[in-house]
Design an enzyme around this catalytic site. Structure first.
Site, PDB file in Angstrom:
ATOM      1  N   TRP A  38      -2.969  -2.667  -1.689  1.00  0.00           N
ATOM      2  CA  TRP A  38      -2.668  -4.092  -1.883  1.00  0.00           C
ATOM      3  C   TRP A  38      -3.528  -4.807  -0.836  1.00  0.00           C
ATOM      4  O   TRP A  38      -3.266  -4.698   0.361  1.00  0.00           O
ATOM      5  CB  TRP A  38      -1.181  -4.354  -1.653  1.00  0.00           C
ATOM      6  CG  TRP A  38      -0.744  -5.737  -2.022  1.00  0.00           C
ATOM      7  CD1 TRP A  38      -0.402  -6.187  -3.260  1.00  0.00           C
ATOM      8  CD2 TRP A  38      -0.581  -6.849  -1.137  1.00  0.00           C
ATOM      9  NE1 TRP A  38      -0.038  -7.507  -3.198  1.00  0.00           N
ATOM     10  CE2 TRP A  38      -0.147  -7.935  -1.914  1.00  0.00           C
ATOM     11  CE3 TRP A  38      -0.778  -7.045   0.237  1.00  0.00           C
ATOM     12  CZ2 TRP A  38       0.111  -9.198  -1.371  1.00  0.00           C
ATOM     13  CZ3 TRP A  38      -0.519  -8.299   0.772  1.00  0.00           C
ATOM     14  CH2 TRP A  38      -0.079  -9.356  -0.027  1.00  0.00           C
ATOM     15  N   GLU A  91       6.708 -14.880 -11.818  1.00  0.00           N
ATOM     16  CA  GLU A  91       6.237 -13.545 -11.427  1.00  0.00           C
ATOM     17  C   GLU A  91       5.664 -12.742 -12.569  1.00  0.00           C
ATOM     18  O   GLU A  91       4.619 -12.131 -12.432  1.00  0.00           O
ATOM     19  CB  GLU A  91       7.429 -12.725 -10.901  1.00  0.00           C
ATOM     20  CG  GLU A  91       7.680 -12.795  -9.454  1.00  0.00           C
ATOM     21  CD  GLU A  91       8.787 -11.811  -9.066  1.00  0.00           C
ATOM     22  OE1 GLU A  91       9.901 -11.913  -9.600  1.00  0.00           O
ATOM     23  OE2 GLU A  91       8.514 -10.946  -8.219  1.00  0.00           O
ATOM     24  N   ARG A 126       3.778  -0.241  -4.879  1.00  0.00           N
ATOM     25  CA  ARG A 126       3.530  -0.766  -3.528  1.00  0.00           C
ATOM     26  C   ARG A 126       2.199  -1.500  -3.427  1.00  0.00           C
ATOM     27  O   ARG A 126       1.849  -2.041  -2.370  1.00  0.00           O
ATOM     28  CB  ARG A 126       3.541   0.376  -2.512  1.00  0.00           C
ATOM     29  CG  ARG A 126       4.843   1.112  -2.457  1.00  0.00           C
ATOM     30  CD  ARG A 126       4.775   2.230  -1.459  1.00  0.00           C
ATOM     31  NE  ARG A 126       4.740   1.732  -0.101  1.00  0.00           N
ATOM     32  CZ  ARG A 126       5.815   1.466   0.627  1.00  0.00           C
ATOM     33  NH1 ARG A 126       6.997   1.659   0.131  1.00  0.00           N
ATOM     34  NH2 ARG A 126       5.702   1.020   1.860  1.00  0.00           N
ATOM     35  N   LYS A 185      11.524 -15.452 -11.670  1.00  0.00           N
ATOM     36  CA  LYS A 185      11.257 -14.351 -12.608  1.00  0.00           C
ATOM     37  C   LYS A 185      10.143 -14.759 -13.571  1.00  0.00           C
ATOM     38  O   LYS A 185       9.231 -13.981 -13.835  1.00  0.00           O
ATOM     39  CB  LYS A 185      12.510 -13.970 -13.421  1.00  0.00           C
ATOM     40  CG  LYS A 185      13.630 -13.304 -12.655  1.00  0.00           C
ATOM     41  CD  LYS A 185      13.367 -11.875 -12.233  1.00  0.00           C
ATOM     42  CE  LYS A 185      12.690 -11.765 -10.912  1.00  0.00           C
ATOM     43  NZ  LYS A 185      13.431 -11.740  -9.702  1.00  0.00           N
ATOM     44  N   HIS A 212      15.302 -38.179  -9.120  1.00  0.00           N
ATOM     45  CA  HIS A 212      14.593 -38.588  -7.900  1.00  0.00           C
ATOM     46  C   HIS A 212      13.112 -38.215  -7.954  1.00  0.00           C
ATOM     47  O   HIS A 212      12.452 -38.163  -6.920  1.00  0.00           O
ATOM     48  CB  HIS A 212      15.264 -37.969  -6.670  1.00  0.00           C
ATOM     49  CG  HIS A 212      16.660 -38.449  -6.488  1.00  0.00           C
ATOM     50  ND1 HIS A 212      16.968 -39.730  -6.081  1.00  0.00           N
ATOM     51  CD2 HIS A 212      17.857 -37.846  -6.690  1.00  0.00           C
ATOM     52  CE1 HIS A 212      18.284 -39.887  -6.029  1.00  0.00           C
ATOM     53  NE2 HIS A 212      18.841 -38.742  -6.410  1.00  0.00           N
ATOM     54  N   CYS A 268       0.852  -1.179   0.000  1.00  0.00           N
ATOM     55  CA  CYS A 268       0.000   0.000   0.000  1.00  0.00           C
ATOM     56  C   CYS A 268       0.898   1.243   0.000  1.00  0.00           C
ATOM     57  O   CYS A 268       1.952   1.267   0.626  1.00  0.00           O
ATOM     58  CB  CYS A 268      -0.930   0.094   1.201  1.00  0.00           C
ATOM     59  SG  CYS A 268      -2.078  -1.264   1.307  1.00  0.00           S
ATOM     60  N   GLU A 303      16.189 -18.483  -9.158  1.00  0.00           N
ATOM     61  CA  GLU A 303      15.885 -17.083  -9.451  1.00  0.00           C
ATOM     62  C   GLU A 303      15.287 -16.938 -10.862  1.00  0.00           C
ATOM     63  O   GLU A 303      14.342 -16.163 -11.069  1.00  0.00           O
ATOM     64  CB  GLU A 303      17.152 -16.232  -9.277  1.00  0.00           C
ATOM     65  CG  GLU A 303      17.017 -14.767  -9.606  1.00  0.00           C
ATOM     66  CD  GLU A 303      15.974 -13.998  -8.789  1.00  0.00           C
ATOM     67  OE1 GLU A 303      15.442 -14.542  -7.813  1.00  0.00           O
ATOM     68  OE2 GLU A 303      15.673 -12.854  -9.173  1.00  0.00           O
ATOM     69  N   ASN A 317      -1.570   1.915   6.080  1.00  0.00           N
ATOM     70  CA  ASN A 317      -0.732   0.847   5.542  1.00  0.00           C
ATOM     71  C   ASN A 317      -0.366  -0.063   6.711  1.00  0.00           C
ATOM     72  O   ASN A 317       0.301   0.381   7.643  1.00  0.00           O
ATOM     73  CB  ASN A 317       0.536   1.479   4.921  1.00  0.00           C
ATOM     74  CG  ASN A 317       1.462   0.451   4.315  1.00  0.00           C
ATOM     75  OD1 ASN A 317       1.121  -0.721   4.216  1.00  0.00           O
ATOM     76  ND2 ASN A 317       2.642   0.892   3.908  1.00  0.00           N
ATOM     77  N   GLY A 318      -0.823  -1.308   6.673  1.00  0.00           N
ATOM     78  CA  GLY A 318      -0.531  -2.225   7.778  1.00  0.00           C
ATOM     79  C   GLY A 318      -1.720  -3.143   7.993  1.00  0.00           C
ATOM     80  O   GLY A 318      -2.657  -3.168   7.197  1.00  0.00           O
ATOM     81  N   LYS A 356       5.850  -4.442  -4.560  1.00  0.00           N
ATOM     82  CA  LYS A 356       7.324  -4.391  -4.516  1.00  0.00           C
ATOM     83  C   LYS A 356       7.865  -4.651  -3.112  1.00  0.00           C
ATOM     84  O   LYS A 356       8.738  -5.483  -2.934  1.00  0.00           O
ATOM     85  CB  LYS A 356       7.795  -3.021  -5.016  1.00  0.00           C
ATOM     86  CG  LYS A 356       9.292  -2.842  -5.018  1.00  0.00           C
ATOM     87  CD  LYS A 356       9.919  -3.525  -6.195  1.00  0.00           C
ATOM     88  CE  LYS A 356      11.416  -3.438  -6.233  1.00  0.00           C
ATOM     89  NZ  LYS A 356      12.000  -4.529  -7.017  1.00  0.00           N
TER      90      LYS A 356
HETATM   91  C1  AGP Z   1      11.371 -10.779  -6.523  1.00  0.00           C
HETATM   92  O1  AGP Z   1      11.368 -10.436  -7.861  1.00  0.00           O
HETATM   93  C2  AGP Z   1      10.371 -10.125  -5.680  1.00  0.00           C
HETATM   94  N1  AGP Z   1      10.310  -8.739  -5.835  1.00  0.00           N
HETATM   95  C3  AGP Z   1      10.382 -10.599  -4.234  1.00  0.00           C
HETATM   96  O2  AGP Z   1      10.596 -11.965  -4.192  1.00  0.00           O
HETATM   97  C4  AGP Z   1      11.399  -9.894  -3.300  1.00  0.00           C
HETATM   98  O3  AGP Z   1      12.693 -10.272  -3.637  1.00  0.00           O
HETATM   99  C5  AGP Z   1      11.066 -10.245  -1.844  1.00  0.00           C
HETATM  100  O4  AGP Z   1       9.785  -9.802  -1.524  1.00  0.00           O
HETATM  101  C6  AGP Z   1      12.063  -9.676  -0.877  1.00  0.00           C
HETATM  102  O5  AGP Z   1      12.120  -8.283  -0.953  1.00  0.00           O
HETATM  103  P1  AGP Z   1      13.303  -7.476  -0.302  1.00  0.00           P
HETATM  104  O6  AGP Z   1      14.544  -7.839  -1.017  1.00  0.00           O
HETATM  105  O7  AGP Z   1      12.910  -6.037  -0.501  1.00  0.00           O
HETATM  106  O8  AGP Z   1      13.348  -7.863   1.136  1.00  0.00           O
END
Ligand code: AGP
Length: 609
Positions: A75, A491, A27, A488, A507, A2, A484, A99-100, A604
């Site tokens: 969010w 996501e 956010r 990607k 396995h 948020c 990773e 926010n929270g 984010k």
């Molecule tokens: C990855 O592409 C995401 N944005 C997410 O997994 C992110 O890495 C994770 O939420 C951790 O965020 P941070 O590095 O800000 O702690």
């Protein structure tokens, strides 16, 4: 999660609010809204489901004249995505953006319903709005006192801005759990969750601390700490350039951030590599040297992409510095009873420094007897930096795309520098630290080279874009790179992708192999190459379709495609091999027409547990 902006201004507020809230869309982007107390003392509220562009369209159709207002991009946590659940929430004269998460919102909701309040949303924020109104009408206290009385009753996190129609000259901001920043203007002041939202109007900022309450007027700001003492918080001048927030020639922030990596890595290295084998971090307090010298074990905690970077670092700490290193997902770390290894250093890794799970893990670790804690973070003003004993900055620059790219490669760069630093401090093997320093200097140029191969990756992406599932394989320190790469793809392209250590295939996952599930294998020249070759044969002999990312030649097999990449030194190969996988995910998502910078359901910085 948020985004909040608010301001009490000289200028007309509506344009400012929509310009600023648009910049916080990363956010959360389920829905957004704003409220203004206009010049005739009416509350004008506009709310819409969907991206901030919907709010902009709706707001532009109205003529709003006012100088004080709040805005929010959501969010969803409590209550589905709907107009009713969108902020700001109002209780008569009280307007709130928040926010929270309020954990005891059900109990408070029942209490307030009994007092006659009628709820129009399912949110915990509306509970705050009614509670403030209830408290205000009980004793006719000042708004600050009303907020203080109310937050005593809230369990959870409540970073919020409150506006009162009966006193439209001030805003009150309260920080708990997620950041709130005050932007200082000339006879006008601003509040936001992140300085990005305010860089077009000011470079002067005050960061509120946990528990602070700020009364913000046009010409005056008064801040009180959690014990209600008046306090002066330091003003900082931001050196973030407004232009770095723009996409420039790129279609998406993610694309820009992928191509920025040689520069961001150069910035990460700048002034930090000295005298062949010495690494120097100016922000690292001197006492850290003692802690590092005495460290016999390392525990890293992180989430998502940062966790994947930590997994690579585990290999480096163990194989180069001979220090045992455990890595754990932050939410798991703080959910269990832990046994701490002897003389153990805790490292948190985070781009934002506001990830709730990682912050909670840090706070939990403080009760457990670690030698000390260090955060490796991209945001100097973040909670993780503030709450850690020591910090090192990754210097990636602003990362706006929700999918992390340059923050991952700069984290790895810092981690490898840290390995060299610790080796030096322990006076173990100077040849290794010298090799690390030499090789890191080559990294930006190596990454430039691979980025120039983008056309090859684009052609693979065009072939794979219609697939429903993919497998990513890697061995040793390339297994986290497979993780990773798969993250990607999930996501931003919404393709189901799983990563496995190559040796684990037999396995179980081998049963999945057929021509419909492409396998992406990372197989550079290293001591594990021959083992990887065997895995390639196992896949090909079962009719699997495989794409091998390597700097090597391979015997031809049916359905096998080799993506020939330039040479890279083994030491930095994990940092190098993620680049084609970032590009692959990006071009697949582009071909599929996905919302690359703002994938569905994500945000984010994840400031809720
Ligand atoms: C990855 O592409 C995401 N944005 C997410 O997994 C992110 O890495 C994770 O939420 C951790 O965020 P941070 O590095 O800000 O702690």
């Amino acid at each position: 999660m948020c985004g909040i902006v608010a301001a009490v201004t000289q200028r007309n507020i509506a344009d400012f609010l929509i310009d600023s809230i648009k910049k916080l869309e990363y956010r959360g982007y389920d829905s957004s809204g704003l409220a203004v107390i206009d010049n005739k003392n009416n509350i004008i509220r506009i709310r819409c489901v969907g991206k901030v562009n919907e709010l902009i369209k709706k707001t532009n159709k109205k003529k709003i004249l006012g100088n004080i207002g709040v805005a929010h991009t959501r969010w969803a946590t409590h209550g589905k995505v709907s107009k009713e659940n969108t902020h700001p929430h109002i209780s008569s004269n009280i307007i709130v953006v928040h926010n929270g998460i309020i954990e005891n919102n059900s109990v408070l909701r029942l209490f307030l319903q009994k007092k006659g309040y009628i709820f129009s949303s399912d949110t915990d924020t509306e509970v705050i709005a009614h509670l403030l109104h209830w408290e205000q009408n009980k004793k006719k206290d000042s708004l600050k006192k009303v907020i203080q009385n109310s937050i005593k009753q809230l369990d959870g996190n409540y970073s919020m801005v409150v506006m009162d129609k009966n006193n439209p000259s001030k805003l009150i901001a309260a920080r708990s759990g997620s950041p709130l920043i005050i932007g200082l203007g000339i006879e006008e002041n601003f509040i936001a969750s992140d300085q990005i939202a305010l860089l077009h109007v000011t470079k002067r900022f005050i960061y509120l601390e946990e528990g602070d309450i700020a009364i913000v007027k046009k010409k005056e700001i008064n801040i009180f700490n959690k014990d209600n003492f008046f306090i002066k918080r330091k003003e900082i001048i931001s050196n973030t350039e407004y232009k770095s927030v723009k996409k420039g020639k790129y279609r998406h922030y993610m694309e820009k951030e992928i191509y920025e990596q040689p520069t961001s890595i150069l910035n990460t290295l700048k002034n930090r590599l000295k005298n062949k084998n010495k690494v120097y971090f100016s922000e690292l307090a001197l006492e850290a040297n003692d802690v590092f010298y005495n460290t016999e074990n390392i525990q890293i905690v992180a989430c998502g992409t940062s966790y994947n970077a930590a997994m690579v670092a585990k290999h480096w700490f163990e194989s180069l510095a001979n220090i045992p290193c455990d890595v754990e997902i932050a939410s798991e770390f703080s959910s269990r009873k832990l046994t701490v290894r002897k003389k153990s250093l805790l490292i948190t890794l985070s781009q934002s420094g506001e990830t709730a799970d990682t912050l909670l893990a840090l706070r939990y670790s403080k009760k457990l007897g670690y030698l000390g804690n260090l955060t490796i973070c991209n945001m100097e003003s973040s909670s993780l930096v503030k709450e850690s004993d020591f910090y090192i900055l990754t210097k990636a620059g602003l990362e706006i795309g929700v999918a992390s790219t340059k923050s991952f490669t700069t984290q790895l760069t810092v981690l490898l520098m840290l390995v060299a630093k610790i080796i030096n401090l322990k006076k173990e093997n100077n040849n290794i630290s010298q090799k690390i320093v030499q090789t890191l200097n080559l990294l930006p140029m190596r990454i430039e080279k691979i980025l120039k191969k983008n056309y090859i990756i684009k052609s693979v992406a065009n072939i794979l874009a219609n697939k429903k599932n993919m497998l990513y394989l890697g061995r040793g320190n390339q297994y986290p790179i497979a993780m990773e790469g798969a993250l990607k793809l999930k996501e931003i392209a919404y393709i189901h992708a799983e990563a496995y250590p190559s040796g684990e295939l037999k396995h179980g996952p081998l049963a999945l192999i057929d021509k419909n599930i492409p396998v992406i294998m990372i197989a550079p020249k290293n001591s594990l190459l021959e083992k990887n070759k065997k895995n390639i044969k196992e896949i090909c002999s079962r009719g699997g379709l495989i794409y091998v990312f390597s700097d090597q030649e391979f015997d031809h097999e049916d359905n096998m495609n080799v993506i020939k990449l330039p040479y890279v030194e083994e030491l930095i190969a994990p940092i190098f091999y993620i680049i084609p996988l970032q590009l692959l995910a990006y071009y697949i998502a582009l071909k599929k027409g996905k919302e690359i910078d703002q994938p569905r359901h994500l945000a984010k910085s994840v400031t809720v547990e």
